[in-house]
Design an enzyme around this catalytic site. Sequence first.
Site, PDB file in Angstrom:
ATOM      1  N   GLY A   1       0.865  -1.145  -0.055  1.00 47.61           N
ATOM      2  CA  GLY A   1       0.175  -0.021  -0.039  1.00 47.61           C
ATOM      3  C   GLY A   1       0.637   1.264   0.169  1.00 47.61           C
ATOM      4  O   GLY A   1       0.757   2.128  -0.850  1.00 47.61           O
TER       5      GLY A   1
ATOM      6  N   ILE B   1      11.808  -5.140  19.121  1.00 45.86           N
ATOM      7  CA  ILE B   1      11.546  -5.636  17.658  1.00 45.86           C
ATOM      8  C   ILE B   1      10.852  -7.018  17.864  1.00 45.86           C
ATOM      9  O   ILE B   1      11.338  -7.834  18.614  1.00 45.86           O
ATOM     10  CB  ILE B   1      13.051  -5.861  16.822  1.00 45.86           C
ATOM     11  N   LEU B   2       9.881  -6.940  17.216  1.00 45.84           N
ATOM     12  CA  LEU B   2       8.881  -8.065  17.457  1.00 45.84           C
ATOM     13  C   LEU B   2       9.458  -9.639  16.658  1.00 45.84           C
ATOM     14  O   LEU B   2       9.023 -10.516  16.841  1.00 45.84           O
ATOM     15  CB  LEU B   2       7.466  -7.806  17.019  1.00 45.84           C
TER      16      LEU B   2
ATOM     17  N   LYS C   1      13.035 -11.149  11.407  1.00 48.43           N
ATOM     18  CA  LYS C   1      13.135 -11.461  10.017  1.00 48.43           C
ATOM     19  C   LYS C   1      12.237 -10.461   9.173  1.00 48.43           C
ATOM     20  O   LYS C   1      12.311  -9.833   8.580  1.00 48.43           O
ATOM     21  CB  LYS C   1      12.482 -12.768   9.955  1.00 48.43           C
TER      22      LYS C   1
ATOM     23  N   GLN D   1      11.364  -5.201   6.500  1.00 48.04           N
ATOM     24  CA  GLN D   1      10.744  -3.755   6.433  1.00 48.04           C
ATOM     25  C   GLN D   1      11.915  -2.626   6.242  1.00 48.04           C
ATOM     26  O   GLN D   1      11.903  -1.774   5.481  1.00 48.04           O
ATOM     27  CB  GLN D   1       9.976  -3.315   7.911  1.00 48.04           C
TER      28      GLN D   1
ATOM     29  N   LYS E   1       8.179   0.815  18.768  1.00 46.07           N
ATOM     30  CA  LYS E   1       8.119   2.237  17.980  1.00 46.07           C
ATOM     31  C   LYS E   1       7.718   1.483  16.296  1.00 46.07           C
ATOM     32  O   LYS E   1       8.000   0.228  16.162  1.00 46.07           O
ATOM     33  CB  LYS E   1       9.164   2.932  17.909  1.00 46.07           C
TER      34      LYS E   1
ATOM     35  N   GLU F   1       8.487   2.793   7.890  1.00 48.81           N
ATOM     36  CA  GLU F   1       8.834   3.874   7.101  1.00 48.81           C
ATOM     37  C   GLU F   1      10.439   4.526   7.265  1.00 48.81           C
ATOM     38  O   GLU F   1      10.897   5.269   6.316  1.00 48.81           O
ATOM     39  CB  GLU F   1       7.747   5.011   7.303  1.00 48.81           C
TER      40      GLU F   1
HETATM   41 MO1  MOS Z   1       2.304   5.154   5.396  1.00 51.13          MO
HETATM   42  S1  MOS Z   1       2.909   6.700   3.767  1.00 51.13           S
HETATM   43  O1  MOS Z   1       1.742   6.402   6.415  1.00 51.13           O
HETATM   44  O2  MOS Z   1       1.069   4.276   4.624  1.00 51.13           O
END
Ligand code: MOS
Length: 732
Positions: free
Chosen positions: A256, A623-624, A627, A632, A695, A699
């Site tokens: 997305g 960190i959950l 991998k 990400q 956290k 992104e």
């Molecule tokens: Mo992200 S750009 O907030 O899906």
Amino acid sequence: MTETPEVPNLKARGEPLTRVDGKLKVTGGAQYAVEIPSSRIAYAALVMSTIARGRITGIDTAQADREPGVLAIMTHLNAPKLPAQPTVKNRVSVTDRALQILQGDQVHYWNQPIGVVVADTLERAQRAARLVQAGVRYAREASQTQLPRRSGASGEKPAPPPKGGPSGGTPAEYARGNLDAGLRAAEVRIDQTYTTPFEHHNPMEMHATTAVWQGPNHLTIYDSTQGIFEVRRKVAVSLGLPKENVRVISHFVGGGFGSKGSVWSHVILAALAAQKVGRPVRLMVTRPQMFGPVGGRPPTEQHLVLGARKDGTLTAIQHDSTSSTSRFDEFIEHTTAPTRALYECPNMVTRERLVRLDTGTPQFQRAPGEATGNFALESAMDELSYALGVDPVALRLKNYAVQDPESGRPWSSKSLRACYEQAATRFGWAQRNPKPGSMRDGNVRIGWGMATSTYPAHVWPASAEVTLLPDGTAQVRAGTQDIGTGTYTVMTQLAAETLGLPIERVHFDLGDTDMPPAGGSGGSTTAASVGSAVRMACVELRQKLAELGSAQLEKMDQKAIAELLARHKLDKLHVKYEAKKGAEHDKHAGRSFGAQLVEVRVDRDLGMVRVSRIVAAFACGRILNEKTARSQYMGGIVWGIGMGLLEDTRYDQKLGRIVNNDLSEYLVPVNLDVPAMDIIFVEENDPHINEIGVKGIGEIGITGTAAAIANAVYHATGKRIRELPITLDKLL
Ligand code: MOS
């Protein structure tokens, strides 16, 4: 007496469990939005505008009407009149978009939906849609699709966003201290303009909707979305239905990146089309249709002035940024957000301006504002390091913000120092000769550059439920999404770890508005927000169990659980939990940080840039799953390489149309563009941010990459490229 349940602490770093939905995905068993089986399915295809601005004066559908298999052709001439649509003034959130759903003859941008055709096969629908498109007549007006700097002095001037506009709590204007005094105190000044282009989201799965009506007033939408509850709200409002009559299901999403964080026109058009033909309708936006009607990252022009003393201490920062929005809606790229937060600097002014262009409405794109703004800021910091003769890492450490300079609050946690140190050690940064052009390999110039990464750590309200069944399994549910990030997997792990059950006895499900509500999967919030709800639901389940006299789920096999429930005449044990922001949260500022160090190889004769090495260190709380987390980070960095070197939506300025709206012309990194990446997980314990110390990590990876590349290119060649992407023509 009730035994107090011992809830296990979560591990600092979760097991690198392989995705629990991985097998379904690779075997084709995962059902995406347009794979919902139905024998009566019909197919919809969109008709798009071929001008950038003007009015539709006529549509000849005669030829399309005669095509075999065509069930309906809907344009503004015959579409149902819908309830009043959201405008900038009455919209409910920053993601609520003004849509083009056939309510008038206005064309606001090229590639705007102006009709929808339904047929019994996809091919017939697409062919008929092309015929309709060819039969549209327009009264055309001149259009503008570029920001002023690129287009010259003519056209629209940047203006502040209107009050009550698109900021969403983030200020478009900000000041601290005294900028002029800070600039006067500066011994060295950097004053430059940086630009980033239009970019368009291109997830593997295009936007897709299946609409199924149950009678005249009830509707089920299968949608590829980052927010099922937002789809339900928007569909209900747009069609004038009570929201209880709309159910939205989204079990799998093929990416997305922000574009699916808003509901766009095609979702409503699919529902209208299904209503009209009285059959379930599938509508998938085509790849060329991804460029315009479903958002994109707006272009930015950013003027930065940095003032510093000779020892590197920042005395002033001025950041003026212009980005674009559409004629009919408002979106603002908050490029100045990282500038306010990243460095200790007492005197600062930041301003964001908008220019209206004849394009579709821009949209959040992976690290909106942070990725674009950080490119400018971290490029300028690199320029400052050369002007001062100070090492780029040392310059950043000199201005390290020990608390949030914007709010004055302490950070909930910050381990950026460790990120710089660990990444620099692993990279071998100490060996760097700062002189540009000092490293060569034959005709190839080698450069090392670095930049800071950062992204805010938000938590949104979310809820979850857990049910313990006599078969010894726990069923956990939350109305959230897995947009490819690993939500199914990490929530299963969190629940299993908290309950003390083996992974195989925990089933996590998501993606249905019949489940407990959660927010959209955007802003890197899902793991932190939904994770807290899942954790707390499981903690409460253990408390309930303790009240029944059994605190230790880890010691209970299926038989023991069945017996316990039977003894209390229960067919299950159920808990629903609603997570709010923790009270602590508002006393602290939440941000994730990282450092990226990059090596590039630049061909002296051809100007070609290859990224040959990346070391990146991130600190993002707990960190959950190592991998999925690594995946990400890597995904963000790969996109950062695209942002730095490749991605650029090009408009034909005369026609106002995009000329590279497909994946052969719109370039994204492929395997050969991406080196092996060395990702360092810097351990970070955050007791304040939320119940699980998590956290977001979705992104931050993209932030800093483009600047690190630009800085490495400068180190390799002595050429400072301030205009993304860094293509070979700019280096020759
Ligand atoms: Mo992200 S750009 O907030 O899906």
